[in-house]
Design an enzyme around this catalytic site. Structure first.
Site, PDB file in Angstrom:
ATOM      1  N   LYS A  70      91.377 118.791   8.323  1.00 37.96           N
ATOM      2  CA  LYS A  70      91.232 117.392   8.740  1.00 37.96           C
ATOM      3  C   LYS A  70      89.938 116.816   8.157  1.00 37.96           C
ATOM      4  O   LYS A  70      88.857 116.991   8.707  1.00 37.96           O
ATOM      5  CB  LYS A  70      91.196 117.261  10.268  1.00 37.96           C
ATOM      6  CG  LYS A  70      91.268 115.802  10.701  1.00 37.96           C
ATOM      7  CD  LYS A  70      90.648 115.510  12.028  1.00 37.96           C
ATOM      8  CE  LYS A  70      89.167 115.298  12.017  1.00 37.96           C
ATOM      9  NZ  LYS A  70      88.660 114.194  11.183  1.00 37.96           N
ATOM     10  N   GLU A  77      79.465 124.773  13.039  1.00 35.93           N
ATOM     11  CA  GLU A  77      78.293 124.560  12.165  1.00 35.93           C
ATOM     12  C   GLU A  77      77.771 123.170  12.479  1.00 35.93           C
ATOM     13  O   GLU A  77      78.400 122.177  12.124  1.00 35.93           O
ATOM     14  CB  GLU A  77      78.701 124.648  10.685  1.00 35.93           C
ATOM     15  CG  GLU A  77      79.229 125.993  10.252  1.00 35.93           C
ATOM     16  CD  GLU A  77      78.154 127.069  10.206  1.00 35.93           C
ATOM     17  OE1 GLU A  77      76.960 126.753  10.375  1.00 35.93           O
ATOM     18  OE2 GLU A  77      78.519 128.233  10.005  1.00 35.93           O
ATOM     19  N   CYS A 130      72.593 118.846   6.672  1.00 41.18           N
ATOM     20  CA  CYS A 130      72.228 119.529   7.922  1.00 41.18           C
ATOM     21  C   CYS A 130      71.047 120.466   7.712  1.00 41.18           C
ATOM     22  O   CYS A 130      70.315 120.755   8.638  1.00 41.18           O
ATOM     23  CB  CYS A 130      73.434 120.281   8.466  1.00 41.18           C
ATOM     24  SG  CYS A 130      74.157 121.375   7.249  1.00 41.18           S
ATOM     25  N   GLU A 173      68.015 114.826  14.933  1.00 38.45           N
ATOM     26  CA  GLU A 173      68.458 114.797  13.541  1.00 38.45           C
ATOM     27  C   GLU A 173      68.693 113.351  13.119  1.00 38.45           C
ATOM     28  O   GLU A 173      69.498 112.651  13.715  1.00 38.45           O
ATOM     29  CB  GLU A 173      69.753 115.597  13.423  1.00 38.45           C
ATOM     30  CG  GLU A 173      70.216 115.754  12.009  1.00 38.45           C
ATOM     31  CD  GLU A 173      71.438 116.636  11.907  1.00 38.45           C
ATOM     32  OE1 GLU A 173      72.409 116.372  12.634  1.00 38.45           O
ATOM     33  OE2 GLU A 173      71.427 117.578  11.106  1.00 38.45           O
TER      34      GLU A 173
HETATM   35  P1  NAD Z   1      80.803 114.103  13.588  1.00 30.60           P
HETATM   36  O1  NAD Z   1      80.562 115.223  14.500  1.00 30.60           O
HETATM   37  O2  NAD Z   1      80.848 112.744  14.162  1.00 30.60           O
HETATM   38  O3  NAD Z   1      82.184 114.282  12.796  1.00 30.60           O
HETATM   39  C1  NAD Z   1      82.474 115.440  12.042  1.00 30.60           C
HETATM   40  C2  NAD Z   1      83.974 115.608  11.937  1.00 30.60           C
HETATM   41  O4  NAD Z   1      84.491 115.901  13.227  1.00 30.60           O
HETATM   42  C3  NAD Z   1      84.737 114.369  11.465  1.00 30.60           C
HETATM   43  O5  NAD Z   1      85.865 114.806  10.725  1.00 30.60           O
HETATM   44  C4  NAD Z   1      85.196 113.736  12.772  1.00 30.60           C
HETATM   45  O6  NAD Z   1      86.353 112.945  12.602  1.00 30.60           O
HETATM   46  C5  NAD Z   1      85.488 114.969  13.594  1.00 30.60           C
HETATM   47  N1  NAD Z   1      85.378 114.833  15.035  1.00 30.60           N
HETATM   48  C6  NAD Z   1      84.416 114.196  15.745  1.00 30.60           C
HETATM   49  N2  NAD Z   1      84.635 114.368  17.063  1.00 30.60           N
HETATM   50  C7  NAD Z   1      85.746 115.132  17.187  1.00 30.60           C
HETATM   51  C8  NAD Z   1      86.477 115.668  18.296  1.00 30.60           C
HETATM   52  N3  NAD Z   1      86.091 115.431  19.549  1.00 30.60           N
HETATM   53  N4  NAD Z   1      87.561 116.435  18.051  1.00 30.60           N
HETATM   54  C9  NAD Z   1      87.951 116.691  16.781  1.00 30.60           C
HETATM   55  N5  NAD Z   1      87.325 116.204  15.688  1.00 30.60           N
HETATM   56  C10 NAD Z   1      86.226 115.445  15.892  1.00 30.60           C
HETATM   57  O7  NAD Z   1      79.690 114.246  12.483  1.00 30.60           O
HETATM   58  P2  NAD Z   1      79.487 113.359  11.195  1.00 30.60           P
HETATM   59  O8  NAD Z   1      78.714 112.148  11.578  1.00 30.60           O
HETATM   60  O9  NAD Z   1      80.768 113.160  10.501  1.00 30.60           O
HETATM   61  O10 NAD Z   1      78.576 114.383  10.303  1.00 30.60           O
HETATM   62  C11 NAD Z   1      77.219 114.478  10.441  1.00 30.60           C
HETATM   63  C12 NAD Z   1      76.823 115.672  11.301  1.00 30.60           C
HETATM   64  O11 NAD Z   1      77.347 116.883  10.774  1.00 30.60           O
HETATM   65  C13 NAD Z   1      75.328 115.878  11.341  1.00 30.60           C
HETATM   66  O12 NAD Z   1      74.907 116.053  12.662  1.00 30.60           O
HETATM   67  C14 NAD Z   1      75.098 117.144  10.535  1.00 30.60           C
HETATM   68  O13 NAD Z   1      73.989 117.898  10.842  1.00 30.60           O
HETATM   69  C15 NAD Z   1      76.335 117.889  10.777  1.00 30.60           C
HETATM   70  N6  NAD Z   1      76.545 118.848   9.688  1.00 30.60           N
HETATM   71  C16 NAD Z   1      76.354 120.180   9.934  1.00 30.60           C
HETATM   72  C17 NAD Z   1      76.517 121.111   8.927  1.00 30.60           C
HETATM   73  C18 NAD Z   1      76.320 122.581   9.176  1.00 30.60           C
HETATM   74  O14 NAD Z   1      76.830 123.392   8.412  1.00 30.60           O
HETATM   75  N7  NAD Z   1      75.623 122.988  10.201  1.00 30.60           N
HETATM   76  C19 NAD Z   1      76.913 120.692   7.662  1.00 30.60           C
HETATM   77  C20 NAD Z   1      77.110 119.326   7.442  1.00 30.60           C
HETATM   78  C21 NAD Z   1      76.943 118.418   8.478  1.00 30.60           C
END
Ligand code: NAD
Length: 486
Positions: A176, A250, A284, A383
């Protein structure tokens, strides 16, 4: 314009169940550059059913690891053949400077796939141990149907962190992608379609949160691998906990770069700066807290300020650009909110803080440096996910390590010193899942993941493959040795 009204399900392009669409917006111009259908739970049900059938009926899980590896190698070669197209598309879709889209997104994705292709060939999926009552066969079997939930910041690479080990294991998958960055995922689907992968092994359905949560909860999904914010990770982890579903998370980071008092700043800065600001700060692992010894604090601040003033902001497709736009207006508002908080809480704004001159469209923010930051301030704790750095003073190595560890997060960190031994000692004492001494590096053969609220589980290396495997022990009686493989 790239418009899709289908999803990649069961090896075919299948019409969306609904008619609502999601626009893909260029971060550089603010203009619509494509659209996809807004997936509904019915679309997700179809994708899970295809992945379930591909797993339960085979042949993917029963194929030999070498046969799976051959198909993985074909996929990697196809992505490499379209390297420039992928890099340009990702840069256009989410704003990463082209040079970073090339190396940090596309090359890194194929390197991860190649790592797992080799691991599929070499890994001991079955071994025999001498048990108390006869030989025991220990098998590592595929986990089943996995769901991969992908953020927008490094879409192809993060997809591959999940897809490559899943394929190597013999599992099947529903991917997804985030609604902001579905286009590169569809380009990947076009490659998968003609790669020789059996139908249904990989299904790609971009969707928002509600439909994403439907995927997480689905009773035919055996494992969820999520990368994204800590807030969403808590929610997904809670659902998986309730259902006793395997889960890898992650999540976010607030990593500290410790600049030691013996550092050669001229040598360190060319690596420290990209470590702090890579991918427009939307990473991240970004080293966004810079810890400087009080005796050299002014020197570090001035060197960073000079470097940031000269950081080239611009169109991500311009090869000279070092910092492109943020992914969306919403993300820029979030970053500007943190800049306002930094000022309100008493940090000194040294460079940036506003929108760069000459950009009347797109979601640009100036590379920003705050000095005199106390580790208790919001900009040092949360963050930001944008090009905003906090410079924090410290007194001695113990103090630096205490400040680095004073964080809810524990994803990454780095140390910059003339003495690699001192760097290793400091690295051992910082509570994070990955650490870098005097370099910007990520080893695809070694585990990657977070301590504390940065996540649960690991990706990359054999540890990342293990997340897609179930261990099984089969006890045989004495005398059964002749049925074992030689
Ligand atoms: P987000 O958590 O809002 O969304 C990430 C993904 O999850 C998207 O595809 C979103 O549609 C989906 N999603 C959100 N809530 C959901 C739920 N309740 N159920 C199922 N799917 C859901 O994050 P974002 O704004 O898209 O990305 C930025 C964040 O990702 C930052 O906090 C960053 O640190 C983190 N990140 C972490 C890593 C790592 O490996 N640790 C890598 C990249 C990004």
């Amino acid at each position: 314009m790239l418009n899709y009204d289908t999803f990649f399900i069961g090896g075919k392009w299948v019409d969306a169940a609904g008619t609502d669409t999601v626009d893909v917006v260029s971060p550089t111009t603010g203009e619509v550059i494509g659209s996809v259908r807004d997936a509904t739970p019915a679309d997700m049900d179809a994708a899970v059913a295809a992945a379930r059938a591909a797993f339960d009926n085979g042949p993917w899980p029963q194929m030999s690891p070498n046969e799976r590896a051959d198909i993985m190698a074909t996929i990697s070669a196809e992505i490499t053949a379209q390297f420039d197209d992928f890099a340009t598309l990702i840069s256009t879709e989410m704003g990463a400077p082209l040079s970073f889209a090339q190396m940090g997104h596309v090359f890194a994705a194929t390197a991860v796939l190649d790592t797992y292709t080799q691991l599929a060939r070499d890994f001991a999926f079955e071994e025999v141990r001498a048990g108390m009552l006869g030989p025991t066969v220990v098998r590592r079997e595929p986990v089943g149907v996995a769901a991969a939930i992908i953020p927008w910041n490094v879409p192809l690479f993060i997809t591959m962190l999940k897809l490559a080990p899943a394929l190597a294991s013999g599992s099947t998958m529903v991917v997804k992608p985030a609604p902001e960055t579905p286009l590169d995922a569809f380009k990947l689907a076009e490659i998968l379609e003609r790669s020789g992968l059996p139908a249904g092994v990989v299904n790609i359905v971009p969707a928002g949160r509600t439909t994403g949560e439907h995927l997480v909860r689905h009773s035919d999904v055996d494992k969820v691998s999520f990368t994204g914010s800590t807030a969403a990770g808590r929610k997904i982890g809670a659902i998986c906990g309730e259902q006793l579903k395997r889960c890898t998370l992650e999540l976010g980071g607030k990593s500290a770069a410790i600049v030691c008092d013996d550092v050669d700043l001229d040598a360190a800065l060319p690596q420290l700066l990209p470590a702090a600001l890579m991918n427009n700060g939307e990473a991240c692992v970004a080293q966004t807290r810079i810890l400087a010894p009080r005796g050299r604090y002014d020197e570090v601040r001035d060197a960073l300020a000079d470097a940031l003033r000269n950081f080239t902001v611009g169109d991500p497709l311009d090869p000279a650009t070092e910092c492109g736009p943020l992914v969306a207006e919403r993300q820029r508002e979030r970053v500007e909110g943190y800049i306002a908080k930094g000022k309100a809480e008493g940090a000194t704004l040294v460079v940036g803080g506003g929108r760069p001159a000459g950009f009347d469209r797109g979601f640009f923010v100036e590379p920003t440096l705050f000095a005199d930051v106390d580790n208790s301030m919001t900009i040092a704790r949360e963050e930001i996910f944008g090009p905003v750095l906090s410079l924090i003073p410290y007194d001695g190595d113990d103090d630096a390590i205490a400040i680095a560890n004073d964080s809810d997060y524990g994803l990454s960190g780095s140390v910059w010193t003339a003495d690699n031994g001192r760097g290793l000692d400091i690295a051992r004492r910082v509570r994070t899942g990955t650490y870098q001494v005097n370099q910007l590096a990520m080893d695809f053969g070694a585990p990657f993941g977070g301590f504390k609220t940065s996540g649960i589980g690991r990706e990359l290396g054999p540890e990342g493959l293990q997340e897609y495997l179930e261990d099984k022990s089969i006890a045989l009686p004495f005398g059964a040795e002749d049925v074992l493989p030689s």
